[in-house]
Design a protein around this motif. Structure first.
Motif, PDB file in Angstrom:
ATOM      1  N   LYS A  92       0.585  -1.550  -0.057  1.00 29.69           N
ATOM      2  CA  LYS A  92       0.258  -0.072   0.057  1.00 29.69           C
ATOM      3  C   LYS A  92       0.277   1.624  -0.291  1.00 29.69           C
ATOM      4  O   LYS A  92       0.528   2.279   1.089  1.00 29.69           O
ATOM      5  CB  LYS A  92      -1.087  -0.174   1.163  1.00 29.69           C
ATOM      6  N   GLY A  93       1.760   1.118  -0.764  1.00 29.11           N
ATOM      7  CA  GLY A  93       3.189   2.271  -1.270  1.00 29.11           C
ATOM      8  C   GLY A  93       3.849   2.503   0.150  1.00 29.11           C
ATOM      9  O   GLY A  93       5.178   4.213  -0.253  1.00 29.11           O
ATOM     10  N   GLN A  94       3.693   1.502   1.391  1.00 29.18           N
ATOM     11  CA  GLN A  94       4.979   1.750   1.644  1.00 29.18           C
ATOM     12  C   GLN A  94       5.773   0.601   1.826  1.00 29.18           C
ATOM     13  O   GLN A  94       5.732  -0.446   1.657  1.00 29.18           O
ATOM     14  CB  GLN A  94       3.978   1.364   3.647  1.00 29.18           C
ATOM     15  N   TRP A  95       7.291   1.482   1.974  1.00 30.30           N
ATOM     16  CA  TRP A  95       8.040   0.308   1.562  1.00 30.30           C
ATOM     17  C   TRP A  95       9.016  -0.374   3.106  1.00 30.30           C
ATOM     18  O   TRP A  95       9.191   0.940   3.912  1.00 30.30           O
ATOM     19  CB  TRP A  95       9.718   0.920   0.284  1.00 30.30           C
ATOM     20  N   SER A  96       9.509  -0.880   3.429  1.00 30.11           N
ATOM     21  CA  SER A  96       9.970  -1.720   4.260  1.00 30.11           C
ATOM     22  C   SER A  96      10.565  -2.922   3.901  1.00 30.11           C
ATOM     23  O   SER A  96      10.691  -3.376   3.238  1.00 30.11           O
ATOM     24  CB  SER A  96       9.612  -2.650   5.442  1.00 30.11           C
ATOM     25  N   GLY A  97      12.057  -2.999   5.131  1.00 30.81           N
ATOM     26  CA  GLY A  97      12.484  -3.906   4.540  1.00 30.81           C
ATOM     27  C   GLY A  97      12.172  -5.688   4.619  1.00 30.81           C
ATOM     28  O   GLY A  97      11.376  -5.454   5.395  1.00 30.81           O
TER      29      GLY A  97
END
Length: 345
Positions: A92-97
């Motif tokens: 939903k448009g949020q980036w995470s490792g």
């Protein structure tokens, strides 16, 4: 040849269900490609224990020249691998490792190799009186990503990019890596120095792997990946009547063999409701709307339908009923009722 099928399982977690569906999809493609092969053995859901450590391998390919571990990974949205081999994903448009599934598969393969080499005499016999070894065999890994994911591997190191494939291309990548030389390519056969297993050795090796560690009980793999609805489509499924699996296969893949529903299961344990948006299992308030029962998350405010596949037989033909404050999922195929655990606090 399929020596160990994919275990038919279900989960109370929508995210875990997505992972299970991805493993079923990959098992389906492996079955379609190799079920009649005498040179390629497929073992799904294989557990290895050695030297105080254990590994649960999604899919192990044992073939004439060696071993390939295939790690299934369910990823919705985008995934990026940078020049250092580090992974990140968007939701939903949020980036995470995220941890590298390639590295996970490599660790599983390493333990498998150590286990086999430690049991060489039990796994493979002698040739001309000399004990054969297993260290020089081919050992490789692949990661099979969900077909609807968007993969950016433009900056990834080549050795990692080559191991990253979408589910529908996994057997193409495996065929290229196994590189079976045609019988008429005499020069190529002479130049091929890879040590080989004969068919008897392959069978014995696989039976050793299956027999020396307690494996999960399995049922026949479903040959129709679409039977498992995508997690993001659960709301749409609540808005419309669920299409029968055999009807869907007839429209989309007419050549596919339709798997019959599993036999009636025993009483299933209660399942916990979970927010499909943030993963919370607490602070959920049961609600009723025009499309059926759902829970509203107190943390993010998102709505999640209670309707889901039957945890006993995996059929999508279910309905949710309510008696006072108790909500139940009832399967119209196996008639098995399953109670929801709703944690409103």
């Amino acid at each position: 040849m399929i020596l160990k099928d994919k275990t038919q399982t279900s989960s109370a977690s929508i995210k875990l269900d997505a992972g299970i569906k991805q493993e079923h999809d990959v098992a389906f493609y492996l079955r379609r490609a190799y079920k009649n092969s005498d040179q390629i053995m497929v073992l799904n859901d294989l557990r290895i224990e050695h030297d105080g450590e254990s590994a649960q391998i999604d899919h192990l390919i044992v073939y004439t020249y060696g071993f390939i571990v295939v790690e299934s990974k369910s990823i919705r949205g985008e995934v990026n691998v940078n020049e250092y081999g580090e992974w990140s994903r968007s939701y939903k448009g949020q980036w995470s490792g995220m941890p590298s599934p390639i590295k996970q598969a490599e660790l599983q393969l390493k333990l498998l190799k150590q286990y086999l080499c430690a049991n060489t005499e039990k796994v493979i016999g002698k040739f001309l009186g000399i004990q054969q070894g297993l260290g020089a065999r081919c050992y490789d890994v692949f990661c099979a990503i969900s077909s609807d994911a968007i993969i950016d591997r433009s900056k990834a190191p080549k050795d990692i990019a080559d191991k990253l494939v979408k589910s529908e291309f996994v057997t193409d990548a495996l065929d290229t890596k196994m590189n079976f030389i045609k019988f008429y390519q005499l020069a190529a056969k002479i130049a091929d120095t890879r040590p080989t297993f004969n068919q008897e050795e392959l069978q014995h090796l696989c039976q050793f792997l299956l027999g020396n560690t307690l494996q999960q009980e399995s049922n026949a793999v479903n040959e129709m990946p679409e039977v498992w609805p995508a997690p993001t489509n659960m709301t749409a499924a609540a808005n419309a009547s669920v299409q029968q699996p055999n009807q869907r296969a007839a429209v989309n893949k007419p050549d596919m063999v339709v798997a019959k529903p599993l036999a009636k299961a025993v009483q299933h344990t209660p399942i916990s409701a979970q927010c499909k948006h943030c993963g919370q299992c607490t602070g959920l308030n049961a609600q009723s709307g025009r499309f059926g029962y759902y829970v509203q998350c107190g943390s993010c405010g998102g709505n999640t339908p209670l309707k889901r596949p039957c945890p006993a037989c995996n059929s999508p033909n279910t309905k949710v009923s309510r008696t006072k404050s108790v909500y139940r999922l009832v399967c119209t195929d196996c008639s098995m009722p399953t109670t929801f655990i709703l944690n409103s606090n």
